[in-house]
Scaffold this motif. Structure first.
Motif, PDB file in Angstrom:
ATOM      1  N   GLU A 118      -4.791  42.567  57.278  1.00 15.87           N
ATOM      2  CA  GLU A 118      -5.784  43.619  58.273  1.00 15.87           C
ATOM      3  C   GLU A 118      -5.229  45.291  58.047  1.00 15.87           C
ATOM      4  N   VAL A 119      -6.032  45.933  58.365  1.00 14.27           N
ATOM      5  CA  VAL A 119      -5.717  47.390  58.262  1.00 14.27           C
ATOM      6  C   VAL A 119      -5.582  47.900  59.951  1.00 14.27           C
ATOM      7  N   ARG A 120      -4.309  48.568  59.930  1.00 13.02           N
ATOM      8  CA  ARG A 120      -4.246  49.239  60.928  1.00 13.02           C
ATOM      9  C   ARG A 120      -3.851  50.720  60.977  1.00 13.02           C
ATOM     10  N   LEU A 121      -4.192  51.381  62.068  1.00 11.53           N
ATOM     11  CA  LEU A 121      -4.288  52.596  62.481  1.00 11.53           C
ATOM     12  C   LEU A 121      -2.557  52.762  62.927  1.00 11.53           C
ATOM     13  N   VAL A 122      -1.837  53.645  62.177  1.00  9.11           N
ATOM     14  CA  VAL A 122      -0.254  53.619  62.370  1.00  9.11           C
ATOM     15  C   VAL A 122       0.125  54.980  62.552  1.00  9.11           C
ATOM     16  N   GLN A 123       1.305  55.210  63.169  1.00 15.00           N
ATOM     17  CA  GLN A 123       1.855  56.609  63.326  1.00 15.00           C
ATOM     18  C   GLN A 123       3.423  56.493  62.773  1.00 15.00           C
ATOM     19  N   LYS A 124       3.520  57.222  62.053  1.00 13.07           N
ATOM     20  CA  LYS A 124       5.279  57.265  61.246  1.00 13.07           C
ATOM     21  C   LYS A 124       6.081  57.916  62.301  1.00 13.07           C
ATOM     22  N   LYS A 125       7.015  57.158  62.822  1.00 11.25           N
ATOM     23  CA  LYS A 125       7.838  57.488  64.127  1.00 11.25           C
ATOM     24  C   LYS A 125       8.817  58.887  63.738  1.00 11.25           C
ATOM     25  N   ASP A 126       9.123  59.054  62.523  1.00 12.41           N
ATOM     26  CA  ASP A 126       9.690  60.565  62.267  1.00 12.41           C
ATOM     27  C   ASP A 126       8.923  61.757  62.197  1.00 12.41           C
ATOM     28  N   SER A 127       7.804  61.751  61.705  1.00 13.96           N
ATOM     29  CA  SER A 127       6.896  62.692  61.453  1.00 13.96           C
ATOM     30  C   SER A 127       5.815  62.910  62.605  1.00 13.96           C
ATOM     31  N   GLY A 128       5.379  61.652  63.044  1.00 14.38           N
ATOM     32  CA  GLY A 128       4.302  61.629  64.037  1.00 14.38           C
ATOM     33  C   GLY A 128       2.879  61.691  63.219  1.00 14.38           C
TER      34      GLY A 128
END
Length: 244
Positions: A80-90
């Motif tokens: 699948e393809v997810r929309l994600v957010q990198k924790k350290d940079s946002g």
């Protein structure tokens, strides 16, 4: 670090160094016929900056724990393809998740390797950017640029009929995008409205290179079949080759 991993590490480091030198030489040859003086120096400086950024990204070791899932935005044959957010940079990315067991079962290793390579090699405004790739025992993860404009199929469904001007615009951009892929030494082989994404300014970028080929040995399914037929020392190359 076991012996297989150690050998692969140094072999890959040498191959990467050779590739960097080849890219530099090819770029300088191109500049020799197209620019000179101050413009040449600017182009070389920009090339060096891009290479340095690429090396920093390549050294970055990430895992699934470094990202928060916002939502699932698509499903495919292998994941699948997810929309994600990198924790350290946002920062927001599109994370493509590929189930490795299905890739092995359906003999798709060469296609996945080609997709990863074209995304990593393409420093082009016509191709979705790949920022990171990593894996765990079950999945291979590709962290890519998120394009908020959706895809051309969604636009066609919404508007049903494009005006002649809009049609000419997108056809022209598609031609330029396909030409850029060919100049990189790849063939997409799955051009369709679903795989033509739209950025925030309305321009297109090609995505989903799962059926592409670059005519490299690691883009040939026979290469992986031979590895699977050989002893265990060579089998460990499979996962490492996909991530490199």
């Amino acid at each position: 670090m076991n012996m297989c991993t150690l050998i692969h590490y140094y072999k890959t480091a040498i191959e990467h160094a050779i590739e960097r030198n080849q890219r530099r030489q090819a770029f300088e040859q191109k500049l020799g016929t197209e620019s000179s003086g101050e413009r040449r120096n600017r182009e070389l400086a920009l090339f060096g900056k891009n290479e340095s950024q690429f090396l920093r990204l390549r050294r970055t070791r990430l895992s699934l724990d470094d990202f928060n899932t916002v939502k699932v935005i698509g499903k495919g044959a292998f994941g699948e393809v997810r929309l994600v957010q990198k924790k350290d940079s946002g920062k927001i990315y599109a994370m493509k998740t590929l189930l490795k067991s299905e890739m092995y079962k359906k003999d798709q290793l060469a296609h996945v390797k080609a997709e990863r390579d074209v995304l990593a090699d393409a420093n082009s405004p016509w191709v979705v950017s790949l920022y990171y790739s990593f894996q765990d025992p079950l999945y291979l993860y590709l962290i890519m640029e998120f394009l908020p404009g959706g895809d051309l199929m969604t636009m066609l469904i919404k508007w049903q009929i494009f005006t002649e001007d809009v049609t000419r615009f997108y056809i022209a951009e598609c031609v330029l995008a396909i030409e850029a892929i060919h100049k990189l030494g790849f063939i997409h082989r799955d051009i369709k409205p679903d795989n033509i994404l739209i950025d925030m300014r309305g321009h297109i970028k090609l995505s989903d290179f799962g059926l592409s080929t670059g005519f490299h040995k690691t883009h040939d399914s026979n290469y992986y079949r031979k590895l699977l037929e050989q002893d265990g020392d060579n089998k460990c190359k499979l996962g490492e080759n996909l991530e490199d």
